[in-house]
Design a protein around this motif. Structure first.
Motif, PDB file in Angstrom:
ATOM      1  N   THR A 147       0.832  -1.203   0.000  1.00  0.00           N
ATOM      2  CA  THR A 147       0.000   0.000   0.000  1.00  0.00           C
ATOM      3  C   THR A 147       0.869   1.256   0.000  1.00  0.00           C
ATOM      4  OG1 THR A 147      -1.704   1.262   1.187  1.00  0.00           O
ATOM      5  CG2 THR A 147      -0.182  -0.022   2.545  1.00  0.00           C
ATOM      6  N   GLU A 148       0.458   2.222  -0.798  1.00  0.00           N
ATOM      7  CA  GLU A 148       1.111   3.535  -0.796  1.00  0.00           C
ATOM      8  C   GLU A 148       0.251   4.563  -0.059  1.00  0.00           C
ATOM      9  OE1 GLU A 148       1.470   3.838  -5.060  1.00  0.00           O
ATOM     10  OE2 GLU A 148       3.631   3.454  -4.949  1.00  0.00           O
ATOM     11  N   GLU A 149      -0.813   4.090   0.574  1.00  0.00           N
ATOM     12  CA  GLU A 149      -1.717   4.969   1.316  1.00  0.00           C
ATOM     13  C   GLU A 149      -0.961   5.686   2.428  1.00  0.00           C
ATOM     14  OE1 GLU A 149      -4.443   7.221   2.209  1.00  0.00           O
ATOM     15  OE2 GLU A 149      -5.121   5.703   0.783  1.00  0.00           O
ATOM     16  N   LYS A 150      -1.274   6.962   2.611  1.00  0.00           N
ATOM     17  CA  LYS A 150      -0.606   7.740   3.649  1.00  0.00           C
ATOM     18  C   LYS A 150      -1.566   8.334   4.674  1.00  0.00           C
ATOM     19  CE  LYS A 150       3.723   7.726   1.967  1.00  0.00           C
ATOM     20  NZ  LYS A 150       3.557   6.948   0.740  1.00  0.00           N
ATOM     21  N   SER A 151      -2.868   8.373   4.346  1.00  0.00           N
ATOM     22  CA  SER A 151      -3.770   9.116   5.224  1.00  0.00           C
ATOM     23  C   SER A 151      -5.017   8.372   5.674  1.00  0.00           C
ATOM     24  CB  SER A 151      -4.196  10.425   4.547  1.00  0.00           C
ATOM     25  OG  SER A 151      -4.852  10.150   3.315  1.00  0.00           O
ATOM     26  N   ASP A 152      -5.542   7.444   4.879  1.00  0.00           N
ATOM     27  CA  ASP A 152      -6.792   6.760   5.226  1.00  0.00           C
ATOM     28  C   ASP A 152      -6.623   5.250   5.084  1.00  0.00           C
ATOM     29  OD1 ASP A 152      -9.336   5.865   5.677  1.00  0.00           O
ATOM     30  OD2 ASP A 152     -10.239   6.869   3.946  1.00  0.00           O
ATOM     31  N   PHE A 153      -6.471   4.578   6.207  1.00  0.00           N
ATOM     32  CA  PHE A 153      -6.230   3.136   6.209  1.00  0.00           C
ATOM     33  C   PHE A 153      -7.484   2.343   6.570  1.00  0.00           C
ATOM     34  CE2 PHE A 153      -2.066   5.004   6.812  1.00  0.00           C
ATOM     35  CZ  PHE A 153      -1.263   4.240   5.983  1.00  0.00           C
ATOM     36  N   SER A 154      -8.640   2.976   6.455  1.00  0.00           N
ATOM     37  CA  SER A 154      -9.882   2.337   6.915  1.00  0.00           C
ATOM     38  C   SER A 154     -10.169   1.025   6.199  1.00  0.00           C
ATOM     39  CB  SER A 154     -11.066   3.296   6.750  1.00  0.00           C
ATOM     40  OG  SER A 154     -11.188   3.733   5.405  1.00  0.00           O
ATOM     41  N   SER A 155      -9.917   0.956   4.886  1.00  0.00           N
ATOM     42  CA  SER A 155     -10.217  -0.283   4.158  1.00  0.00           C
ATOM     43  C   SER A 155      -9.276  -1.406   4.573  1.00  0.00           C
ATOM     44  CB  SER A 155     -10.132  -0.048   2.651  1.00  0.00           C
ATOM     45  OG  SER A 155      -8.817   0.354   2.272  1.00  0.00           O
ATOM     46  N   ILE A 156      -8.004  -1.075   4.797  1.00  0.00           N
ATOM     47  CA  ILE A 156      -7.048  -2.084   5.254  1.00  0.00           C
ATOM     48  C   ILE A 156      -7.392  -2.539   6.662  1.00  0.00           C
ATOM     49  CG2 ILE A 156      -4.627  -2.478   5.882  1.00  0.00           C
ATOM     50  CD1 ILE A 156      -3.855  -0.608   3.588  1.00  0.00           C
ATOM     51  N   ILE A 157      -7.750  -1.608   7.523  1.00  0.00           N
ATOM     52  CA  ILE A 157      -8.116  -1.954   8.905  1.00  0.00           C
ATOM     53  C   ILE A 157      -9.343  -2.859   8.924  1.00  0.00           C
ATOM     54  CG2 ILE A 157      -8.984  -0.997  11.081  1.00  0.00           C
ATOM     55  CD1 ILE A 157      -7.129   1.430  10.537  1.00  0.00           C
ATOM     56  N   ALA A 158     -10.285  -2.611   8.022  1.00  0.00           N
ATOM     57  CA  ALA A 158     -11.481  -3.459   7.941  1.00  0.00           C
ATOM     58  C   ALA A 158     -11.098  -4.897   7.593  1.00  0.00           C
ATOM     59  CB  ALA A 158     -12.444  -2.901   6.900  1.00  0.00           C
ATOM     60  N   LYS A 159     -10.144  -5.061   6.674  1.00  0.00           N
ATOM     61  CA  LYS A 159      -9.691  -6.415   6.310  1.00  0.00           C
ATOM     62  C   LYS A 159      -8.955  -7.081   7.473  1.00  0.00           C
ATOM     63  CE  LYS A 159      -7.954  -4.810   2.361  1.00  0.00           C
ATOM     64  NZ  LYS A 159      -7.202  -4.756   1.075  1.00  0.00           N
ATOM     65  N   ILE A 160      -8.183  -6.305   8.186  1.00  0.00           N
ATOM     66  CA  ILE A 160      -7.463  -6.845   9.342  1.00  0.00           C
ATOM     67  C   ILE A 160      -8.441  -7.332  10.401  1.00  0.00           C
ATOM     68  CG2 ILE A 160      -5.989  -6.183  11.298  1.00  0.00           C
ATOM     69  CD1 ILE A 160      -4.426  -4.403   9.295  1.00  0.00           C
ATOM     70  N   LYS A 161      -9.490  -6.565  10.618  1.00  0.00           N
ATOM     71  CA  LYS A 161     -10.495  -6.965  11.616  1.00  0.00           C
ATOM     72  C   LYS A 161     -11.169  -8.277  11.231  1.00  0.00           C
ATOM     73  CE  LYS A 161     -11.743  -2.511  13.696  1.00  0.00           C
ATOM     74  NZ  LYS A 161     -12.835  -1.528  13.928  1.00  0.00           N
ATOM     75  N   LEU A 162     -11.382  -8.479   9.947  1.00  0.00           N
ATOM     76  CA  LEU A 162     -11.993  -9.735   9.487  1.00  0.00           C
ATOM     77  C   LEU A 162     -11.039 -10.911   9.673  1.00  0.00           C
ATOM     78  CD1 LEU A 162     -13.776  -8.623   6.177  1.00  0.00           C
ATOM     79  CD2 LEU A 162     -14.875  -9.362   8.306  1.00  0.00           C
ATOM     80  N   GLN A 163      -9.767 -10.694   9.431  1.00  0.00           N
ATOM     81  CA  GLN A 163      -8.775 -11.759   9.524  1.00  0.00           C
ATOM     82  C   GLN A 163      -8.382 -12.092  10.962  1.00  0.00           C
ATOM     83  OE1 GLN A 163      -7.510 -13.736   7.247  1.00  0.00           O
ATOM     84  NE2 GLN A 163      -8.380 -12.803   5.415  1.00  0.00           N
ATOM     85  N   LYS A 164      -8.457 -11.113  11.846  1.00  0.00           N
ATOM     86  CA  LYS A 164      -8.112 -11.284  13.259  1.00  0.00           C
ATOM     87  C   LYS A 164      -6.730 -11.923  13.453  1.00  0.00           C
ATOM     88  CE  LYS A 164     -12.928 -11.622  14.770  1.00  0.00           C
ATOM     89  NZ  LYS A 164     -13.963 -12.442  15.448  1.00  0.00           N
ATOM     90  N   PRO A 165      -5.678 -11.298  12.929  1.00  0.00           N
ATOM     91  CA  PRO A 165      -4.330 -11.860  13.090  1.00  0.00           C
ATOM     92  C   PRO A 165      -3.825 -11.682  14.523  1.00  0.00           C
ATOM     93  CG  PRO A 165      -4.194  -9.710  12.074  1.00  0.00           C
ATOM     94  CD  PRO A 165      -5.663 -10.025  12.182  1.00  0.00           C
ATOM     95  N   ASP A 166      -2.859 -12.509  14.900  1.00  0.00           N
ATOM     96  CA  ASP A 166      -2.221 -12.361  16.210  1.00  0.00           C
ATOM     97  C   ASP A 166      -1.219 -11.204  16.199  1.00  0.00           C
ATOM     98  OD1 ASP A 166      -3.435 -14.778  17.212  1.00  0.00           O
ATOM     99  OD2 ASP A 166      -1.988 -15.875  16.001  1.00  0.00           O
ATOM    100  N   VAL A 167      -0.628 -10.972  15.025  1.00  0.00           N
ATOM    101  CA  VAL A 167       0.394  -9.938  14.870  1.00  0.00           C
ATOM    102  C   VAL A 167       0.236  -9.288  13.496  1.00  0.00           C
ATOM    103  CG1 VAL A 167       2.878  -9.451  14.796  1.00  0.00           C
ATOM    104  CG2 VAL A 167       2.020 -11.217  16.337  1.00  0.00           C
ATOM    105  N   ILE A 168       0.541  -7.988  13.424  1.00  0.00           N
ATOM    106  CA  ILE A 168       0.589  -7.276  12.148  1.00  0.00           C
ATOM    107  C   ILE A 168       2.039  -6.885  11.901  1.00  0.00           C
ATOM    108  CG2 ILE A 168      -0.157  -5.233  10.859  1.00  0.00           C
ATOM    109  CD1 ILE A 168      -2.592  -5.177  12.850  1.00  0.00           C
ATOM    110  N   TYR A 169       2.540  -7.200  10.718  1.00  0.00           N
ATOM    111  CA  TYR A 169       3.889  -6.769  10.352  1.00  0.00           C
ATOM    112  C   TYR A 169       3.778  -5.722   9.246  1.00  0.00           C
ATOM    113  CZ  TYR A 169       8.815  -6.631   9.257  1.00  0.00           C
ATOM    114  OH  TYR A 169      10.094  -6.184   9.080  1.00  0.00           O
ATOM    115  N   PHE A 170       4.487  -4.592   9.393  1.00  0.00           N
ATOM    116  CA  PHE A 170       4.442  -3.528   8.389  1.00  0.00           C
ATOM    117  C   PHE A 170       5.866  -3.174   7.971  1.00  0.00           C
ATOM    118  CE2 PHE A 170       1.419   0.132   7.121  1.00  0.00           C
ATOM    119  CZ  PHE A 170       2.118   0.379   5.945  1.00  0.00           C
ATOM    120  N   GLY A 171       6.222  -3.539   6.737  1.00  0.00           N
ATOM    121  CA  GLY A 171       7.505  -3.135   6.175  1.00  0.00           C
ATOM    122  C   GLY A 171       7.351  -1.757   5.562  1.00  0.00           C
ATOM    123  N   GLY A 172       7.699  -0.731   6.308  1.00  0.00           N
ATOM    124  CA  GLY A 172       7.506   0.639   5.841  1.00  0.00           C
ATOM    125  C   GLY A 172       8.298   1.620   6.676  1.00  0.00           C
ATOM    126  N   ILE A 173       7.989   2.909   6.503  1.00  0.00           N
ATOM    127  CA  ILE A 173       8.706   3.991   7.165  1.00  0.00           C
ATOM    128  C   ILE A 173       7.790   4.657   8.190  1.00  0.00           C
ATOM    129  CG2 ILE A 173      10.032   6.111   6.816  1.00  0.00           C
ATOM    130  CD1 ILE A 173      11.323   3.711   5.511  1.00  0.00           C
TER     131      ILE A 173
END
Length: 384
Positions: free
Chosen positions: A198-224
């Motif tokens: 993702t190159e998103e910088k300001s609105d992560f709502s759609s990604i957060i919605a997917k994360i909530k559905l998946q319910k991971p134990d950990v989130i890894y973000f390769g970014g700055i």
């Protein structure tokens, strides 16, 4: 007679000017000094500045005037490559400290290799930075194929993650790091819900919605930090307290500022040592604070160390050249083949492709906006 005296005066002035130019030696820094990643890029420049100031007297004894020329790459490959061409055109610049971003280092080093301008990176981790085998590209930090597994192993052993959602910022750095994490996790039986760019910088709502559905134990973000900080803030505001792990792109005090109260349960691997973990860095920390009115961070320490490698390499090349100004080729060779001591992060020597023969990865935690060293991992490059 007056014409003769005038002519002699002009000739003398020109001769002195030429001599002065011949005895001037410059090194450059290439890092983001403006834009969203300038916090880290400025640390690199400032650390290199302190090293140059420290070495000026040694260069003066050999008859050289030493100076630093900083270039702003804006964390952009095209801008960095354009700056590299300017560096190549300035024959007084013998080597470069930089860059921050692997995506900038790769084309910039390619632009400099024909001119034999050596680069010593205090930050670049993407495997391709050195795997191309360029004679001028070196780094004093660990690679992604060491940092990625270190992060994945931390997720498995410390966070006990069984299902991980991976994000990356679609840069050479973020994608490379995320790929190494994914590979290690899968090899050890951990489920990877996604590896999403993702190159998103300001609105992560759609990604957060997917994360909530998946319910991971950990989130890894390769970014700055400037991007991940916004993501963390919005994730926490949405009620998700899942641990977040990242790489050295998160190694900035700014992530806590951006994420605010959401800056908790965050972990990151970093190739730059937190200054407090290096007893020898106390003096540098005090000098940095006095000089720049700001606290030194990990990339300030490694900018200082990378500059010391460059400066020791230039001095070695000069001494081998009869105490005369060395060529770029001589400096390039002296850096690749040298052994460098007195660095805050330990002694440095490079393998045949420019990787540090022995490096350390640090795992940091952020809890309630407070940073703490969790553990360290000693690593060696795949190719010796």
């Amino acid at each position: 007679m007056k014409k003769t005296i005038l002519s002699l005066t002009v000739l003398t002035a020109l001769a002195l000017g030429t001599a002065s130019a011949q005895t001037t030696i410059k090194i450059a820094t290439l890092s983001p000094l403006s834009g969203g990643q300038s916090d880290l890029g400025t640390q690199i420049r400032n650390g290199a500045t302190l090293a140059v100031n420290e070495y000026k007297a040694q260069f003066k004894k050999l008859g050289f005037d030493l100076s630093l020329t900083p270039y702003d790459d804006q964390a952009d490959p095209a801008t960095g490559t354009a700056a590299a061409r300017k560096i190549a055109a300035d024959r007084q610049i013998l080597a470069v400290v930089g860059t921050l971003n692997s995506g900038v280092a790769i084309p910039s080093s390619a632009a400099l290799v024909a001119s034999h301008v050596a680069m010593v990176s205090p930050a670049n981790t993407n495997n391709l930075v050195t795997d191309r085998g360029l004679s001028n590209m070196n780094r004093i930090v660990a690679r992604d194929d060491a940092q990625g597994p270190a992060g994945a192993n931390f997720i498995i052993s410390t966070l006990k993650g069984k299902k991980v959602y991976i994000l990356n910022d679609k840069t050479a750095y973020g994608e490379g790091l995320a790929a190494e994490v994914e590979k290690t996790l899968k090899s050890k039986g951990v489920a990877v819900a996604a590896n999403e760019g993702t190159e998103e910088k300001s609105d992560f709502s759609s990604i957060i919605a997917k994360i909530k559905l998946q319910k991971p134990d950990v989130i890894y973000f390769g970014g700055i930090y400037n991007q991940v900080g916004v993501f963390v803030k919005q994730l926490r505001e949405s009620g998700v307290a899942t641990p977040i792990v990242g790489g050295d792109g998160l190694d900035s005090t700014q992530i806590a500022t951006i994420a605010g109260k959401g800056a908790t349960n965050i972990f990151y691997t970093t190739v730059s040592a937190p200054p407090e973990s290096l007893p020898a860095a106390k003096t540098l920390a005090a000098l940095y604070q006095k000089t720049f009115n700001a606290p030194v961070q990990g990339f300030g320490v490694f900018g200082y160390d990378a500059a010391k490698v460059v400066l020791q390499g230039v001095l070695a090349a000069a001494r081998a050249n009869g105490n005369k100004a060395p060529s770029r080729i001589q400096v390039e060779s002296a850096i690749r083949k040298g052994s460098f001591t007195g660095l805050l992060s330990g002694n440095v020597s490079f393998n045949s492709v420019g990787d540090r023969k022995s490096a350390t990865i640090y795992v940091m935690s952020i809890m309630d906006q407070q940073y703490k060293l969790s553990t360290t991992v000693a690593v060696k490059p795949v190719k010796q």
